[in-house]
Design a protein around this motif. Structure first.
Motif, PDB file in Angstrom:
ATOM      1  N   ASP A  59       0.860  -1.174   0.000  1.00 48.15           N
ATOM      2  CA  ASP A  59       0.000   0.000   0.000  1.00 48.15           C
ATOM      3  C   ASP A  59       0.894   1.220   0.000  1.00 48.15           C
ATOM      4  OD1 ASP A  59      -2.144   1.771   0.168  1.00 48.15           O
ATOM      5  OD2 ASP A  59      -2.294   1.577   2.341  1.00 48.15           O
ATOM      6  N   ASP A  60       1.113   1.789  -1.178  1.00 47.28           N
ATOM      7  CA  ASP A  60       1.968   2.956  -1.339  1.00 47.28           C
ATOM      8  C   ASP A  60       3.383   2.618  -0.858  1.00 47.28           C
ATOM      9  OD1 ASP A  60       2.493   5.523  -2.220  1.00 47.28           O
ATOM     10  OD2 ASP A  60       1.921   6.452  -0.326  1.00 47.28           O
ATOM     11  N   ALA A  61       3.844   3.211   0.230  1.00 47.84           N
ATOM     12  CA  ALA A  61       5.216   2.996   0.703  1.00 47.84           C
ATOM     13  C   ALA A  61       5.305   1.965   1.824  1.00 47.84           C
ATOM     14  CB  ALA A  61       5.803   4.317   1.187  1.00 47.84           C
ATOM     15  N   ASP A  62       4.208   1.269   2.110  1.00 44.16           N
ATOM     16  CA  ASP A  62       4.183   0.258   3.161  1.00 44.16           C
ATOM     17  C   ASP A  62       3.918  -1.110   2.566  1.00 44.16           C
ATOM     18  OD1 ASP A  62       4.465   2.131   5.341  1.00 44.16           O
ATOM     19  OD2 ASP A  62       2.389   2.722   4.949  1.00 44.16           O
ATOM     20  N   ALA A  63       4.519  -2.134   3.194  1.00 43.92           N
ATOM     21  CA  ALA A  63       4.310  -3.505   2.728  1.00 43.92           C
ATOM     22  C   ALA A  63       4.240  -4.440   3.927  1.00 43.92           C
ATOM     23  CB  ALA A  63       5.448  -3.933   1.810  1.00 43.92           C
ATOM     24  N   VAL A  64       3.455  -5.496   3.760  1.00 38.90           N
ATOM     25  CA  VAL A  64       3.380  -6.564   4.753  1.00 38.90           C
ATOM     26  C   VAL A  64       3.666  -7.860   4.023  1.00 38.90           C
ATOM     27  CG1 VAL A  64       1.920  -7.812   6.395  1.00 38.90           C
ATOM     28  CG2 VAL A  64       1.660  -5.335   6.126  1.00 38.90           C
ATOM     29  N   LEU A  65       4.618  -8.613   4.541  1.00 42.87           N
ATOM     30  CA  LEU A  65       5.001  -9.892   3.959  1.00 42.87           C
ATOM     31  C   LEU A  65       4.827 -10.968   5.017  1.00 42.87           C
ATOM     32  CD1 LEU A  65       6.373 -11.548   1.637  1.00 42.87           C
ATOM     33  CD2 LEU A  65       8.531 -11.108   2.846  1.00 42.87           C
ATOM     34  N   THR A  66       4.133 -12.034   4.673  1.00 46.54           N
ATOM     35  CA  THR A  66       4.011 -13.163   5.587  1.00 46.54           C
ATOM     36  C   THR A  66       4.722 -14.362   4.987  1.00 46.54           C
ATOM     37  OG1 THR A  66       1.906 -13.905   4.640  1.00 46.54           O
ATOM     38  CG2 THR A  66       1.799 -12.370   6.510  1.00 46.54           C
ATOM     39  N   ASP A  80      11.470 -24.156  12.409  1.00 43.61           N
ATOM     40  CA  ASP A  80      10.680 -23.410  11.435  1.00 43.61           C
ATOM     41  C   ASP A  80       9.753 -22.459  12.180  1.00 43.61           C
ATOM     42  OD1 ASP A  80      11.780 -24.828   9.261  1.00 43.61           O
ATOM     43  OD2 ASP A  80      10.338 -26.436   9.549  1.00 43.61           O
ATOM     44  N   PHE A  81       9.667 -21.200  11.692  1.00 36.97           N
ATOM     45  CA  PHE A  81       8.891 -20.173  12.375  1.00 36.97           C
ATOM     46  C   PHE A  81       8.095 -19.355  11.373  1.00 36.97           C
ATOM     47  CE2 PHE A  81      13.166 -20.530  14.263  1.00 36.97           C
ATOM     48  CZ  PHE A  81      12.823 -21.195  15.439  1.00 36.97           C
ATOM     49  N   ASP A  82       6.811 -19.159  11.663  1.00 38.23           N
ATOM     50  CA  ASP A  82       6.010 -18.234  10.861  1.00 38.23           C
ATOM     51  C   ASP A  82       6.434 -16.807  11.185  1.00 38.23           C
ATOM     52  OD1 ASP A  82       4.360 -20.118   9.525  1.00 38.23           O
ATOM     53  OD2 ASP A  82       3.150 -20.332  11.342  1.00 38.23           O
ATOM     54  N   PHE A  83       6.293 -15.919  10.219  1.00 38.99           N
ATOM     55  CA  PHE A  83       6.632 -14.525  10.440  1.00 38.99           C
ATOM     56  C   PHE A  83       5.694 -13.625   9.658  1.00 38.99           C
ATOM     57  CE2 PHE A  83       8.981 -15.420   6.556  1.00 38.99           C
ATOM     58  CZ  PHE A  83       8.753 -14.290   5.796  1.00 38.99           C
ATOM     59  N   ALA A  84       5.628 -12.378  10.116  1.00 34.57           N
ATOM     60  CA  ALA A  84       4.986 -11.297   9.372  1.00 34.57           C
ATOM     61  C   ALA A  84       5.925 -10.103   9.478  1.00 34.57           C
ATOM     62  CB  ALA A  84       3.625 -10.952   9.943  1.00 34.57           C
ATOM     63  N   LEU A  85       6.331  -9.571   8.343  1.00 33.06           N
ATOM     64  CA  LEU A  85       7.176  -8.386   8.295  1.00 33.06           C
ATOM     65  C   LEU A  85       6.324  -7.206   7.860  1.00 33.06           C
ATOM     66  CD1 LEU A  85      10.415  -9.493   6.393  1.00 33.06           C
ATOM     67  CD2 LEU A  85      10.128  -9.149   8.837  1.00 33.06           C
ATOM     68  N   VAL A  86       6.470  -6.106   8.566  1.00 30.59           N
ATOM     69  CA  VAL A  86       5.812  -4.863   8.185  1.00 30.59           C
ATOM     70  C   VAL A  86       6.946  -3.887   7.885  1.00 30.59           C
ATOM     71  CG1 VAL A  86       4.228  -3.040   8.883  1.00 30.59           C
ATOM     72  CG2 VAL A  86       3.892  -5.393   9.728  1.00 30.59           C
ATOM     73  N   VAL A  87       6.982  -3.403   6.657  1.00 28.84           N
ATOM     74  CA  VAL A  87       8.103  -2.594   6.188  1.00 28.84           C
ATOM     75  C   VAL A  87       7.579  -1.271   5.639  1.00 28.84           C
ATOM     76  CG1 VAL A  87       9.997  -2.498   4.521  1.00 28.84           C
ATOM     77  CG2 VAL A  87       9.439  -4.669   5.629  1.00 28.84           C
ATOM     78  N   GLY A  88       8.234  -0.194   6.037  1.00 25.68           N
ATOM     79  CA  GLY A  88       7.942   1.126   5.489  1.00 25.68           C
ATOM     80  C   GLY A  88       9.151   1.620   4.710  1.00 25.68           C
ATOM     81  N   VAL A  89       8.906   2.228   3.572  1.00 21.69           N
ATOM     82  CA  VAL A  89       9.986   2.675   2.688  1.00 21.69           C
ATOM     83  C   VAL A  89       9.857   4.171   2.438  1.00 21.69           C
ATOM     84  CG1 VAL A  89      10.984   2.410   0.379  1.00 21.69           C
ATOM     85  CG2 VAL A  89      10.075   0.401   1.583  1.00 21.69           C
TER      86      VAL A  89
END
Length: 133
Positions: free
Chosen positions: A72-79, A94-103
């Motif tokens: 969403d524009d300059a933000d991203a969420v990766l699972t 093994d581990f689940d993750f969610a990354l929230v990244v702002g650019v």
């Protein structure tokens, strides 16, 4: 896309290249993991590199499986799921993750990593008690 380069460099164990994806000032959050050697506070690319070097010192990353990427524009969420081996024992982890990244201006300025901290703590230190139902 910057998030894809982040994952590619992490998977390639390129900590120096990974840290160059971050801005001079970073807003960083990762949940604390009991027994983990990586720094709880990270503010700049040098500390980003220190975080990933400490991560690699105890967990040998064997792969990353990505599931969903929302932008969403300059933000991203990766699972996805991190696949690793505990260096001290050789046990798989093994581990689940969610990354929230702002650019901003082509560099990562915000980084939040949500993981299963209890599973990571158990993998690193065999004395973490199970959670009662």
């Amino acid at each position: 896309m910057l998030v894809e380069r982040l994952v590619a460099r992490w998977a390639a164990k390129d900590t120096a290249g990974l840290s160059r994806l971050f801005a001079d000032e970073v807003r960083w959050w990762t949940a604390p993991v009991p027994g983990a050697p990586w720094p709880a506070e990270v503010h700049n690319p040098r500390e980003v590199e220190s975080f990933f070097l400490a991560f690699r010192a105890v967990l040998e990353l064997t792969g990353i499986t990505t599931r969903d990427l929302l932008v969403d524009d300059a933000d991203a969420v990766l699972t996805g799921r991190l696949h690793a081996r505990v260096r001290a024992t050789g046990a798989p982890a093994d581990f689940d993750f969610a990354l929230v990244v702002g650019v901003h201006r082509g560099l990562i300025t915000d980084f939040r990593m949500h993981t299963d901290t209890l599973a990571i703590a158990r993998a690193l230190a065999r004395d973490v008690p199970p959670v009662s139902p």
